[in-house]
Design a protein around this motif. Sequence first.
Motif, short mmCIF file in Angstrom:
data_model
loop_
_atom_site.label_atom_id
_atom_site.label_comp_id
_atom_site.label_asym_id
_atom_site.label_seq_id
_atom_site.Cartn_x
_atom_site.Cartn_y
_atom_site.Cartn_z
N HIS A 37 0.83 -1.20 0.00
CA HIS A 37 0.00 0.00 0.00
C HIS A 37 0.87 1.26 0.00
CE1 HIS A 37 -3.72 -2.20 0.27
NE2 HIS A 37 -3.16 -2.97 1.19
N GLY A 38 2.02 1.13 -0.62
CA GLY A 38 2.92 2.27 -0.71
C GLY A 38 2.50 3.24 -1.78
N THR A 39 3.21 4.35 -1.85
CA THR A 39 2.84 5.37 -2.83
C THR A 39 3.29 4.96 -4.23
OG1 THR A 39 4.88 6.64 -2.64
CG2 THR A 39 3.09 7.22 -1.11
N TYR A 40 2.62 5.58 -5.20
CA TYR A 40 2.94 5.36 -6.61
C TYR A 40 4.39 5.71 -6.86
CZ TYR A 40 1.90 5.83 -11.68
OH TYR A 40 1.85 5.71 -13.04
N GLU A 41 4.81 6.88 -6.36
CA GLU A 41 6.18 7.33 -6.64
C GLU A 41 7.23 6.44 -5.97
OE1 GLU A 41 3.66 9.08 -5.47
OE2 GLU A 41 4.19 10.48 -3.87
N ALA A 42 6.93 5.97 -4.76
CA ALA A 42 7.91 5.13 -4.06
C ALA A 42 8.05 3.78 -4.77
CB ALA A 42 7.49 4.91 -2.60
N MET A 57 -2.63 -0.22 -4.34
CA MET A 57 -2.45 -1.59 -3.85
C MET A 57 -1.68 -2.38 -4.90
SD MET A 57 -5.37 -4.37 -2.87
CE MET A 57 -4.97 -6.01 -2.32
N VAL A 58 -0.61 -3.00 -4.44
CA VAL A 58 0.09 -3.94 -5.30
C VAL A 58 -0.53 -5.30 -4.98
CG1 VAL A 58 2.31 -5.00 -5.89
CG2 VAL A 58 2.23 -2.60 -5.18
#
Lengths: 168, 588
Positions: free
Chosen positions: B263-268, B557-558
């Motif tokens: 659930h990390g950010t798109y940019e990260a 979400m990945v």
Amino acid sequence: MSEQLRRHTFSVLVDNEAGVLARVIGLFSSRGYNIESLTVAAIDEVANISRITVVASGTEMVIEQIKHQLGRLVPVHKVTDLTMEGPFLARELALVKVAGTGDKRVEALRVADIFRARAVDTSKNSFVFEISGTTEKIDAFIQLMKDLGLVELSRTGVVAISRGAATT
Amino acid sequence: MSTDQMTGAEIILKALADQGVEVVFGYPGGAVLPIYDAFFKQNAIRHILVRQEGGAVHAAEGYARSTGKPGVVLVTSGPGATNAVTGLTDALMDSIPVVCLTGQVATHLIGNDAFQECDTVGITRPCTKHNYLVKDINDLARVIHEAFYVATSGRPGPVVVDLPKDIQLGSGTYVPPKAGKHKSYRPQVKGDIGKIREAVELLVNAKRPLFYSGGGVINSGPNASKLLIDFVKMTGFPITSTLLGLGAYPASDRQFLGMLGMHGTYEANLAMHGCDVMVAVGSRFDDRITGRLDAFAPNSKKIHIDIDPSSINKNVRVDVPIVGDVAHVLEDMIKLWRADTRRPRKEAIDAWWQQIDQWRARDCLRYKASNDIIKPQYALERLYAAIKGRDDAYITTEVGQHQMWAAQFLKFEKPNRWMTSGGLGTMGYGLPAAMGVQVAHPDALVIDVAGEASILMNIQEMSTLAQYRLPVKTFILNNRYMGMVRQWQELLHGGRYSESYMDSLPDFVKLAEAFGAVGLRASKPSEVDDLIKEMIKVKKPVIADIAVDQAENCFPMVPSGAAHNEMILGDEVGEPKARVTDAGLALV
């Protein structure tokens, strides 16, 4: 990344205390590593140290993990991957019970002689042979004895030590 | 008999005092009565009586994470010890120093299936860093000192000391803590300088570098955070963090890309996918971070700093492994970086930042605002607005959607302010952990961001809060579902919400009142700010029940089994099932 399975022999010096073997075995079962052989005995009564010899198989990454996972157990003093470190000797001992009479009995004795196995118990229709050597040698001996009346087998598992003056 | 003879129970308390222990979280029982009797006769160490032993361990974890000192637990034999198992496992997974003393039946009864007997060392062996059974009173003091050493050195973790009742009652000699090396456990703290040099070589030639920091930075201590900030600033490189690492690097800084992972950010996540040199600092390549392993940061050279050699090359093969304490290694790395006259090509790093800023502009945490219904993200944004800039705000969480939203929407500027169950994912962690934090920081603002399902798992600790006047605030994002289970059922199991609806919930306001706390409720967005204001103002424990959108999902979400560049964003959910492979479905 090589997914090929390899077999490594580890020598692990541990405090000779209650539960230490359970820690080592628990580590292998909880992480799903394969133990092929494990032996343990006290080797230094004064410093209270035991040596555990483990033969384990796994991928290169798993073998590396096994070494580090063993190394972080608190009562473990030293872990040596003998297979990685250089030439080493590995031996095991087996007691092989062979039952039979007549030609087979004579042949069993002859094969034992070739393998330098000693008969340590004899009855009219059986022998118990004591044989020591590499795992492969013992496997070969057992294979031959299967046809000559092998009825029971007890093996110690591998003990190992590095060659030369250096210690592990 | 010499005059320095003490009872076992006295030896235990003396050893705790000499280890600097100020507070013990515990629950009495038959097998620890002698220790409780010794407690009664002294004032040096405070005892917090929890309501269930599981709460004691989480409280000790909260105490440890917010102070950097080990948390101490005292429980009885049998069920006391087994109730502690979840907390011990939690502390093991998240590397939290905890010393847990368990009572045991008398040595002559061990193995006889005595009343409240269990094989505590057997049960806790796989869920502790190490454990001891004391069978000789002359080992007692040494073992307790050693337990503290093991719990706090190297990669920290929980240690159990099992104490038979006859040992507590017997008499023996006390020995003070001994300086010097442990006979076998000596973790490596200094990194190999050759490897650090190799790392610097990769960094000066990097075109798309990325720092990826984790809980190890926080465990290493405040100096590690300071050195990390220094080095990241010095290099000008971007940095992302794991869930447990939040706060080690200030979230408001431009170089911080937010959390990475499921659930990390798109940019990260895209920076991780696209980087050419990665520096993993005290992080362990957990599956929640990496996503699909064979597609994880596929074109990168990886540098990994970790004090635990078994963390290196466990999940992901790295190019430059550096075993050592984060602070020590960073110190050496900074020296070598400063001594090196070369620097990465400016155009390359500028281009990398341009790319990252484009990803950032995607504003991946954006959600559909509403005037009628409280969005959980909105509630957390307002909470953050109310606590922003406060140095004394500590956040704990339970486990689930609310936890991920808290990680996304609350910004941490300093280490030790964020306590969450990352590795084990223990629902019921947050309330007792907050209790431990509040005990350590009596005047601080301690908030447990919770879900209505998780909070019920250790709700009994409200009673402890009342007894010790601990003004913990429980901020429930109540969607009447086990939200993360519901989200997975929606996305992966055809919307069949099997057993994830929380029926027959208590009235949380009345529940708070029953526990002598203050209950607050908000059901409209317009009520949120007032609720938060009141919650912070009240000098008592509070349960704030916030009725949030039941259908809201946590994005990005990945999906399990997917790679970082295959993440689902909140505003583009179409047919997500199509993205989850059968192999992915088998992953948790």
